[in-house]
Each structure stands twice: as structure tokens, then as C-alpha cells.
Write a protein that holds these residues in place. Structure first.
Motif, mmCIF file in Angstrom:
data_model
loop_
_atom_site.group_PDB
_atom_site.id
_atom_site.type_symbol
_atom_site.label_atom_id
_atom_site.label_comp_id
_atom_site.label_asym_id
_atom_site.label_seq_id
_atom_site.Cartn_x
_atom_site.Cartn_y
_atom_site.Cartn_z
ATOM 1 N N LEU A 108 0.832 -1.203 0.000
ATOM 2 C CA LEU A 108 0.000 0.000 0.000
ATOM 3 C C LEU A 108 0.867 1.253 0.000
ATOM 4 C CD1 LEU A 108 -2.701 1.465 0.181
ATOM 5 C CD2 LEU A 108 -2.638 1.131 2.673
ATOM 6 N N ALA A 109 1.940 1.250 0.796
ATOM 7 C CA ALA A 109 2.846 2.401 0.836
ATOM 8 C C ALA A 109 3.420 2.686 -0.538
ATOM 9 C CB ALA A 109 3.956 2.156 1.854
ATOM 10 N N ARG A 110 3.825 1.655 -1.228
ATOM 11 C CA ARG A 110 4.408 1.843 -2.558
ATOM 12 C C ARG A 110 3.360 2.325 -3.554
ATOM 13 N NH1 ARG A 110 7.909 -3.486 -1.781
ATOM 14 N NH2 ARG A 110 9.724 -2.518 -0.810
ATOM 15 N N MET A 111 2.176 1.766 -3.475
ATOM 16 C CA MET A 111 1.112 2.162 -4.392
ATOM 17 C C MET A 111 0.753 3.637 -4.202
ATOM 18 S SD MET A 111 -2.679 0.467 -4.828
ATOM 19 C CE MET A 111 -3.288 1.070 -3.245
ATOM 20 N N GLU A 112 0.781 4.103 -2.960
ATOM 21 C CA GLU A 112 0.407 5.487 -2.647
ATOM 22 C C GLU A 112 1.610 6.431 -2.653
ATOM 23 O OE1 GLU A 112 -2.590 6.639 -2.377
ATOM 24 O OE2 GLU A 112 -3.596 4.693 -2.536
ATOM 25 N N LYS A 113 2.789 5.893 -3.050
ATOM 26 C CA LYS A 113 4.018 6.704 -3.123
ATOM 27 C C LYS A 113 4.383 7.322 -1.773
ATOM 28 C CE LYS A 113 3.645 7.750 -8.063
ATOM 29 N NZ LYS A 113 2.640 6.707 -8.305
ATOM 30 N N VAL A 114 4.274 6.494 -0.737
ATOM 31 C CA VAL A 114 4.666 6.883 0.619
ATOM 32 C C VAL A 114 6.107 6.444 0.845
ATOM 33 C CG1 VAL A 114 4.276 6.432 3.072
ATOM 34 C CG2 VAL A 114 2.327 6.775 1.540
ATOM 35 N N LYS A 115 6.908 7.314 1.436
ATOM 36 C CA LYS A 115 8.307 6.980 1.705
ATOM 37 C C LYS A 115 8.387 6.210 3.012
ATOM 38 C CE LYS A 115 13.008 8.696 1.738
ATOM 39 N NZ LYS A 115 13.917 9.867 1.554
ATOM 40 N N LEU A 116 8.605 4.901 2.896
ATOM 41 C CA LEU A 116 8.668 4.021 4.060
ATOM 42 C C LEU A 116 10.127 3.827 4.456
ATOM 43 C CD1 LEU A 116 6.993 2.216 5.964
ATOM 44 C CD2 LEU A 116 7.282 0.360 4.310
ATOM 45 N N ARG A 117 10.475 4.314 5.644
ATOM 46 C CA ARG A 117 11.866 4.215 6.100
ATOM 47 C C ARG A 117 12.204 2.797 6.535
ATOM 48 N NH1 ARG A 117 13.618 8.684 10.307
ATOM 49 N NH2 ARG A 117 12.984 10.000 8.556
ATOM 50 N N GLY A 118 11.235 2.082 7.090
ATOM 51 C CA GLY A 118 11.497 0.718 7.521
ATOM 52 C C GLY A 118 10.422 0.202 8.455
#
Length: 234
Positions: free
Chosen positions: A163-173
Motif C-alpha cells: 500500500l505504501a508503494r502504491m500510494e508513493k509513501v516513503k517508508l523508512r522501515g
């Protein structure tokens, strides 16, 4: 000055508040140059934009010496302890996105360290058409995903990273959170860190150990020191 950090969970009750509190305790114990026994910290900010029912903002206000009122921690508060979007409708109130954005900007300018606790996970609704992932993207926040050590951890982690990738969210970890003391064997059975990191293609930033007393700042700070803190508070 650290970058504002959004802490989200893979589900409800997974340890978002514990991680937020542990990072706050670590900052106050080891990094806060303004801290004093008699004066509240001016360098640390904790922000939970929306809350339904008593809970997190009261906990932060009572546990930490912050130069913030309850309203500054959480500007949008609803009495009904359900999802804010539903609580607002039930109470005949509106979700004012401009208001919570303005409060965020003010804290961002004032604080050296700003921890933002999400209202649930990336997919949790803020309004009928706006979810937490939208807020993370629009506010340009980097995100830490809290995943509990329990059955289902692997699929929860993978789904939330997707979901983070689909919504272009920067996931640190990802931080794995323990609600009790686990052996290494139990950890590998319930939430194997290397497998989760490999399948989700996301770094594991540590395992947050069980904290018995959430009002004990020293216990919280020690728990945070178990994490890859230099990659979290950057």
C-alpha cells in the motif's frame, strides 16, 4: 534537527503508541539539550492529529514533560471511541484537514524532533475519501511501520508495504513490536525478521522489546536503544 516521522501500524493495537513513547523517551534522555528537571522540553513534539475517545494524547501529556497542551497534541478530538471519520459523522462534526495541517506546520517549525502518531494504519480512513497514506504522501512524511510479533505478521507487513508503494509513501522501515517477552525461537516462528525484510523488500529497523511500565521513561528509553536508532531519528 530530525525529520518529522510518522509512525503507523499494520493493524490496531500493534504498538504504535509504545514505539512513539519509546522514541520520545530516548530523545528526552539522550538528545534533548533543552531538557530540565523543572521545565518542560521545548525541543520534542508529539502530534496525533485526530483521536477518538480518551487514550494516547492523555498518556503523552501525563508521561512526558512537554511544552504542549492536550489540544496542541491532538487538535481534532471526538468523544466516540471509533474510527475518526465515523466518529465525526456520528457526532455531527467535520474533519478539518486544513486545521491539522496548520498545527503540523507550526510544530515542525518549533520542534527539533517531531513524532507524529497515525490514526491506525496507512489504510485507515481520515475522511470518507482520504486515508492515512494520503496524508503521509501529501505531508511528505517519512514513515515507520510497526508490525506486531504474532501470527499474521508476515502478511500484514507485506500488505502495508505494498500500500505504501502504491500510494508513493516513503517508508523508512519496519519495527517489530513485542507485546510480551518472546524467545528467539518464538520470534522466528511468529515474525521472522529476515523473511519479512526479504519478502517486503524493506529494512527491519529493530525489534521493540516488551515494556512492562509504559510510564517509566528509563524503561522506554532503554527499549528504544535496542532499535537501529540512528536510522530512525535522522
Amino acid at each position: 534537527m530530525t525529520k518529522p516521522l510518522l509512525i503507523v501500524g499494520s493493524d490496531t493495537g500493534v504498538g504504535k503508541t509504545v514505539l512513539t513513547a519509546a522514541l520520545a523517551a530516548y530523545w528526552l534522555t539522550y538528545r534533548d539539550r533543552t531538557a530540565s528537571r523543572n521545565e518542560p522540553s521545548t525541543s520534542l513534539g508529539i502530534y496525533k492529529p485526530l483521536q477518538s475517545g480518551e487514550g494516547d494524547r492523555e498518556f503523552y501529556h501525563h508521561t512526558f514533560s512537554l511544552s504542549q497542551t492536550l489540544e496542541e497534541i491532538t487538535p481534532l478530538y471526538f468523544e466516540t471511541p471509533i474510527a475518526p471519520a465515523i466518529a465525526a459523522h456520528k457526532e455531527g462534526k467535520a474533519i478539518n484537514l486544513a486545521l491539522i495541517w496548520q498545527h503540523f506546520l507550526k510544530l515542525q517549525q518549533q520542534k527539533e524532533c517531531l513524532l507524529v502518531e497515525s490514526m491506525g494504519g496507512l489504510g485507515s480512513p481520515i475522511t470518507d475519501e482520504y486515508i492515512v497514506a494520503d496524508l503521509a504522501r501529501d505531508w511528505a512524511l517519512e514513515v515507520i511501520l510497526v508490525v506486531p510479533v504474532r501470527l499474521g505478521a508476515i502478511s500484514q507487513a507485506i500488505a502495508n508495504v505494498a500500500l505504501a508503494r502504491m500510494e508513493k509513501v516513503k517508508l523508512r522501515g519496519i519495527v517489530l513490536s513485542c507485546s510480551q517477552v518472546y524467545s528467539e525461537e518464538e520470534m522466528e516462528e511468529l515474525a521472522p525478521p529476515q523473511m519479512i525484510s526479504r519478502l517486503a523488500s524493506t529494512p527491519i529497523l529493530g525489534i521493540l522489546p516488551y515494556v512492562k511500565d509504559l510510564h517509566d521513561i528509563s524503561q522506554l528509553a532503554i527499549a528504544a536503544s535496542e532499535l537501529d536508532i540512528e536510522r530512525i531519528l535522522i
